[in-house]
Design an enzyme around this catalytic site. Structure first.
Site, PDB file in Angstrom:
ATOM      1  N   LYS A 106       1.097  -1.175   0.063  1.00  0.00           N
ATOM      2  CA  LYS A 106       0.148   0.183   0.083  1.00  0.00           C
ATOM      3  C   LYS A 106       1.091   1.096   0.016  1.00  0.00           C
ATOM      4  O   LYS A 106       2.002   1.345   0.421  1.00  0.00           O
ATOM      5  CB  LYS A 106      -0.700   0.147   1.264  1.00  0.00           C
TER       6      LYS A 106
ATOM      7  N   GLY B 281     -22.763   5.449   1.464  1.00  0.00           N
ATOM      8  CA  GLY B 281     -21.634   5.857   0.360  1.00  0.00           C
ATOM      9  C   GLY B 281     -22.163   5.296  -0.902  1.00  0.00           C
ATOM     10  O   GLY B 281     -22.653   4.445  -1.373  1.00  0.00           O
TER      11      GLY B 281
ATOM     12  N   GLY C 110     -20.326   6.231  -4.176  1.00  0.00           N
ATOM     13  CA  GLY C 110     -19.006   6.557  -4.901  1.00  0.00           C
ATOM     14  C   GLY C 110     -18.990   5.362  -5.626  1.00  0.00           C
ATOM     15  O   GLY C 110     -19.919   4.789  -6.538  1.00  0.00           O
ATOM     16  N   ASN C 111     -17.797   5.022  -6.257  1.00  0.00           N
ATOM     17  CA  ASN C 111     -17.514   3.778  -7.131  1.00  0.00           C
ATOM     18  C   ASN C 111     -18.015   2.612  -6.619  1.00  0.00           C
ATOM     19  O   ASN C 111     -18.977   2.012  -7.325  1.00  0.00           O
ATOM     20  CB  ASN C 111     -16.015   3.917  -7.408  1.00  0.00           C
ATOM     21  N   ALA C 112     -17.853   2.389  -5.488  1.00  0.00           N
ATOM     22  CA  ALA C 112     -18.291   1.003  -4.950  1.00  0.00           C
ATOM     23  C   ALA C 112     -19.731   0.799  -4.517  1.00  0.00           C
ATOM     24  O   ALA C 112     -20.680   0.348  -5.068  1.00  0.00           O
ATOM     25  CB  ALA C 112     -17.456   0.604  -3.628  1.00  0.00           C
ATOM     26  N   GLY C 113     -20.376   1.971  -3.812  1.00  0.00           N
ATOM     27  CA  GLY C 113     -21.656   2.030  -3.476  1.00  0.00           C
ATOM     28  C   GLY C 113     -22.641   2.359  -4.694  1.00  0.00           C
ATOM     29  O   GLY C 113     -23.443   1.410  -4.708  1.00  0.00           O
TER      30      GLY C 113
END
Ligand code: NAD
Length: 411
Positions: free
Chosen positions: A102, A214, A216-219
């Protein structure tokens, strides 16, 4: 965000379920390499600024290090190390032949111009280029880093080494070697896991209801994919608040409204609720898909779902987990639930290194098979050892890491 001492504590607690020596615990809790360096860049006003930057190559017994780069004010060596540890487990659990890594830059990305973001991205690679590579350490996007940023980083790396090397970084735009399906892979993987688990628990029949924190991309992609499969989305939220409708919400209309108005405030087809209220919505599945530590001992008691699917990294604190377990709520751990992203990142790397590119249908077919295998392995251990799903996932991953380390003669 989970602290590193919590990780150590969790690993110690696994001694109840498998025979694991102190040397092995120490091997698992020691990062292979922690790189802390400074990134100097020119601001638009002509002044120079120096930022703290990190890259952690946590464990590489199963393959080159792999993990995203985060641009955020809260980036620290400890957080980066904890995230790199989870990447190690995630890759092992899902059979991705990478270790864990990471990276991050401590910066507020919201105040940067595009030019400043580009200069920071290139400076990060200048400082790190000798430590990364397709067979060494492969970065990717994370919070506030995008395919555009991956393109700058890959370009900088290739300029320095003097040849093409698209496999050095994943999450790139399609025209620079990105994989089809990578943009929706995290959400799609989570949906495969969720539907697979509901089936195994005998809960998949009838109208399944879901609340998502959320968007965004995931949600947002999870909402869209689940809607297409006939699952009822009854609540969603973003950082500014949420919306609830027990009859179901349209994922596409929510996305359009948010794009136009910047939030869900005033959304006509539902009732506005706070983020805390979203967590308490009575639903079959609650999907935290925003930041870490969303569910803590302060609000865990209010959760009213049967299953929590962790699309975010580390959304449930350790103390909250104890409360949720007491309430009989199954938590699908992040290292399984959101692993679709790294699985398809691996496919991108394979395509870059072979020069053969796949259609989205092929990517999704492979993803479903691979993530379902990880779900099966976790589920079997969960039943055999009578443990919660996170413990089971950790056990599966750790057995694979320790087996490789033993064969290499490291432990
Ligand atoms: P994103 O930046 O696209 O979206 C984040 C969303 O969360 C936004 O809608 C934002 O408004 C919302 N949000 C922020 N703070 C909130 C709060 N306090 N309450 C409610 N909503 C809030 O990020 P993303 O890529 O969707 O990532 C979300 C999470 O999923 C992160 O934890 C990330 O580490 C994890 N994750 C993402 C991927 C991926 O491929 N995108 C892969 C693995 C894990």
């Amino acid at each position: 965000m989970c602290s590193f001492s919590e990780i150590r504590e969790r690993l110690e607690s696994l001694k109840k379920h498998i025979s694991i020596t102190d040397t092995e615990i120490s091997f698992l809790t020691t990062p292979k390499k922690v790189i802390s360096f400074e990134v100097e860049y020119d601001k638009d006003n002509g002044k120079k600024e120096v930022l703290n930057a990190y890259r952690v190559q946590y464990n590489t017994v199963l393959g080159p290090a792999k993990g995203g780069i985060r641009f955020h004010e809260d980036v620290s060596e400890e957080e980066t190390t904890a995230l790199a540890f989870w990447m190690t487990l995630k890759c092992a659990l899902t059979g991705v032949p990478f270790g864990g890594g990471k990276g991050g830059v401590k910066v507020n990305p919201k105040v940067l111009s595009d030019n400043e973001t580009e200069r920071i991205s290139r400076a990060y690679i200048k400082g790190l280029h000798s430590e990364i590579g397709p067979w060494k350490d492969i970065p990717a996007p994370d919070v506030y880093t995008t395919p555009r940023i991956m393109a700058w980083m890959m370009d900088e790396y290739e300029k320095i080494i003097g040849r093409h090397s698209p496999g050095v970084i994943t999450g790139k735009p399609l025209s620079l070697g990105g994989s089809k399906g990578r943009d929706v892979a995290t959400a799609q993987g989570g949906v495969y896991v969720m539907l697979g688990l509901l089936k195994r628990l005998g809960l998949g029949k009838g109208n399944v209801t879901v609340a998502i924190q959320g968007f965004g991309n995931a949600g947002m992609n999870a909402a869209r994919i689940l809607s297409e499969k006939g699952v009822k989305i009854i609540g969603v939220s973003d950082s500014k608040g949420g919306v609830f409708n027990k009859e179901g919400l349209s994922a596409d209309e929510l996305a359009l409204y948010k794009k136009k108005h910047g939030s869900f405030e005033g959304y006509p087809d539902g009732k506005n609720i706070t983020n805390e209220e979203l967590l308490g919505v009575k639903a079959d599945v609650l999907i935290p898909a925003a930041m870490g530590n969303a569910i803590t001992k302060q609000n865990a008691d209010k959760v009213n779902a049967k299953i929590i699917l962790e699309l975010a990294n580390g959304p449930v604190s350790r103390e909250a987990e104890v409360i949720l377990e007491r309430k009989g709520i199954t938590v699908v751990p992040d290292i399984l639930a959101n692993s679709g992203g790294v699985i398809v990142s691996h496919y991108e790397w394979v395509q870059n290194n072979t020069g053969l590119y796949w259609e989205e249908e092929e990517v999704m077919r492979k993803l479903e098979r691979q993530i379902t295998k990880a779900l099966d392995e976790t589920y079997i251990v969960m039943k055999e050892k009578k443990v919660d799903m996170r413990t089971a996932a950790y056990l599966v991953a750790i057995e694979k890491i320790l087996a490789a380390a033993r064969l290499r003669g490291i432990i």
